[in-house]
Design a protein around this motif. Structure first.
Motif, short mmCIF file in Angstrom:
data_model
loop_
_atom_site.label_atom_id
_atom_site.label_comp_id
_atom_site.label_asym_id
_atom_site.label_seq_id
_atom_site.Cartn_x
_atom_site.Cartn_y
_atom_site.Cartn_z
N PHE A 1 -43.54 26.89 88.40
CA PHE A 1 -43.00 28.00 89.19
C PHE A 1 -42.05 28.81 88.30
CE2 PHE A 1 -43.29 26.50 93.89
CZ PHE A 1 -44.65 26.34 93.74
N PHE A 2 -41.89 30.09 88.64
CA PHE A 2 -40.98 31.00 87.94
C PHE A 2 -41.38 31.19 86.47
CE2 PHE A 2 -38.12 29.08 91.22
CZ PHE A 2 -38.00 30.21 92.01
N LEU A 3 -42.67 31.18 86.20
CA LEU A 3 -43.16 31.41 84.85
C LEU A 3 -44.04 32.66 84.84
CD1 LEU A 3 -44.23 27.78 83.86
CD2 LEU A 3 -42.06 28.91 83.39
N GLU A 4 -43.89 33.47 83.81
CA GLU A 4 -44.73 34.66 83.71
C GLU A 4 -46.16 34.30 83.37
OE1 GLU A 4 -42.93 37.59 81.23
OE2 GLU A 4 -40.98 37.47 82.26
N ASN A 5 -46.35 33.10 82.80
CA ASN A 5 -47.71 32.58 82.57
C ASN A 5 -47.80 31.22 83.24
OD1 ASN A 5 -50.21 31.75 81.75
ND2 ASN A 5 -49.76 31.75 79.56
N PRO A 6 -48.26 31.16 84.51
CA PRO A 6 -48.25 29.90 85.25
C PRO A 6 -49.27 28.87 84.75
CG PRO A 6 -49.35 31.60 86.52
CD PRO A 6 -48.76 32.29 85.31
N THR A 7 -50.15 29.27 83.81
CA THR A 7 -51.08 28.28 83.26
C THR A 7 -50.37 27.36 82.28
OG1 THR A 7 -51.76 29.79 81.47
CG2 THR A 7 -53.03 29.87 83.52
N GLU A 8 -49.18 27.78 81.81
CA GLU A 8 -48.39 26.92 80.94
C GLU A 8 -47.60 25.92 81.78
OE1 GLU A 8 -45.85 29.38 78.64
OE2 GLU A 8 -47.49 30.38 77.56
N GLN A 9 -47.32 24.78 81.21
CA GLN A 9 -46.49 23.79 81.88
C GLN A 9 -45.08 23.85 81.30
OE1 GLN A 9 -47.31 21.67 84.49
NE2 GLN A 9 -49.17 22.90 84.60
N ASN A 10 -44.10 23.73 82.18
CA ASN A 10 -42.71 23.87 81.77
C ASN A 10 -42.02 22.52 81.91
OD1 ASN A 10 -40.31 25.08 81.05
ND2 ASN A 10 -39.81 25.68 83.13
N TYR A 11 -42.08 21.71 80.85
CA TYR A 11 -41.57 20.34 80.93
C TYR A 11 -40.11 20.28 80.51
CZ TYR A 11 -46.45 19.01 81.43
OH TYR A 11 -47.73 18.88 81.89
N HIS A 12 -39.31 19.69 81.37
CA HIS A 12 -37.88 19.48 81.10
C HIS A 12 -37.47 18.16 81.72
CE1 HIS A 12 -36.55 23.50 79.59
NE2 HIS A 12 -37.59 23.92 80.28
#
Length: 438
Positions: free
Chosen positions: A150-161
């Motif tokens: 969520f909140f990504l300009e490219n939602p196909t990417e994963q945002n791992y934190h």
């Protein structure tokens, strides 16, 4: 019906009849941890009671003061709570241990696919973009995290934190850990003049790390989640209170939003009910959702309850009005049948729940998916294109303002005490009171 509980009810009714007829003086029924039904009976005439027709029922007669004090000091005739292993906090009235000033709003759903997480994201963006608010989101759907894309300009990417699970385990061994390791801030594309900070459930990165015993970050997450005691209310509330206090000190948000888990679950009972100011429940209008919204409405009978809001979602647009009216009628009818305690607050509880229709919205439905258009999402937020969400968000924000007002009143009462105790500080105290209210 479950035979064990049917037996308990039959024994209870039988013993109550004997007591009403003065054949026994008193009784207590206790369900043990191994599901035996223990019955304690007092009788002046030392009358025996035949319960042999009931299975797993064991009778003891109380004949001395020591046993009398042990088993009859509590006025409750029936105790089955000691045998509960899970969900105990859903089944009693011990609620509300919130210890922070920041309003906490939880979003709950009985089933998945009803727009709970997308509503959390939309409300956060609405507060941030249109009102310049500072918002913190906690993704507490630990078994099915939803904020990695969520909140990504490219939602196909994963945002791992790293996220909540890593925080709770790391903080046990190090009180000085930097909070910023466990959250990330969205870009201004999604927050405008405000700010949105996201605490993900945890790091679900599944890329192999060569030579590591725990091959991936996801392995760390799953092993930690397996040790996470969601059933322990005191422990869980302590962990979240510690987190909230650090968030207040470090981020100073205007509001904290919790994306909760679905169904009857321990997290809802141990944390959400105890730390929330407002709970928004999402329910479909289908027959499978009836048990969910009835359970949600049953909460109104509890004490110290957060404010409840119901969202009937996601309704097909072609029949939204008729389907929502049918749902609302069912809810109102059920509310009229609920039994409330005889107090003014309890009686008012029936009128303290708002119901909103949430129609199907293709833009919001696609949040986090490859076909998502973040530009359309931002336009929807900026232009209030969804009247359903606009009405829901305004009601939530109205309640948030009420919470802040009451916080001000509490602080004002402290100021008034200062005025009474020391009239010399009157000028400064009144200035402080004015600043709080403004």
């Amino acid at each position: 019906m479950i035979n064990l509980f049917s037996t308990i009810e039959e024994v209870y009714l039988y013993l109550q009849k004997l007591k009403n007829e003065n054949q026994i003086t008193d009784y207590r029924i206790i369900l043990s941890a191994v599901n035996d039904i223990i019955v304690y009976i007092k009788s002046n005439a030392k009358r025996t009671v035949d319960l042999s027709d009931f299975s797993n029922v064991y009778v003891s007669y109380v004949e001395n003061d020591e046993d009398d004090a042990l088993w009859f000091s509590d006025s409750e005739k029936l105790d089955i709570s000691s045998s509960r292993i899970r969900l105990d906090n859903l089944l009693n009235n011990n609620l509300n241990v919130k210890q922070i000033h920041t309003p906490v709003i939880s979003f709950y759903s009985y089933k998945g696919g009803v727009g709970r997480s997308t509503t959390v994201a939309s409300y956060a963006a609405n507060l941030s973009i249109k009102n310049g608010k500072k918002v913190v989101i906690l993704d507490c759907d630990f078994e099915a995290p939803g904020f990695t894309n969520f909140f990504l300009e490219n939602p196909t990417e994963q945002n791992y934190h790293n996220g909540l699970i890593e925080f709770f385990f790391d903080i046990e061994n190090n009180q000085e850990i930097p909070l910023e390791k466990y959250y990330w801030e969205t870009s201004k594309t999604f927050s405008g003049d405000g700010s949105i900070y996201v605490f993900q459930a945890g790091n679900l990165d599944s890329i192999d790390v060569i030579g590591s015993i725990f091959k991936t970050n996801c392995d760390h997450y799953l092993n930690a989640l397996a040790r996470f005691d969601l059933m322990n209310k005191e422990l869980m509330c302590e962990k979240f209170t510690q987190l909230f206090k650090m968030i207040e000190e470090k981020i100073k948000p205007d509001v904290i939003l919790i994306d909760s888990r679905t169904g009857f679950n321990d997290f809802f009972s141990s944390v959400v009910l105890n730390v929330s100011d407002i709970i928004v429940g999402f329910f479909g209008g289908d027959a499978q959702s009836v048990a969910g919204w009835r359970f949600f409405l049953d909460l109104l009978q509890k004490k110290n309850l957060p404010r409840l809001i119901i969202a009937n979602s996601i309704i097909p647009q072609y029949a939204k009005t008729s389907l929502f009216n049918k749902f609302k009628e069912q809810v109102i009818n059920y509310l009229e049948d609920l039994q409330f305690e005889e107090s003014d607050d309890s009686k008012m509880s029936q009128h303290m729940i708002d119901i909103f229709p949430i129609g199907y919205n293709e833009v919001l439905r696609n949040i986090g998916m490859p076909i998502e258009s973040y530009e359309e999402f931002i336009n929807l937020i900026n232009n209030n294109e969804s009247i359903d969400y606009k009405n829901l968000f305004e009601k939530i924000s109205e309640y948030v303002d009420d919470i802040k007002y009451h916080e001000c009143c509490l602080e004002n009462s402290v100021i008034e005490e200062v005025l009474v105790q020391d009239t010399s500080s009157m000028t400064d105290a009144y200035k402080l009171k004015h600043n709080i209210l403004s």
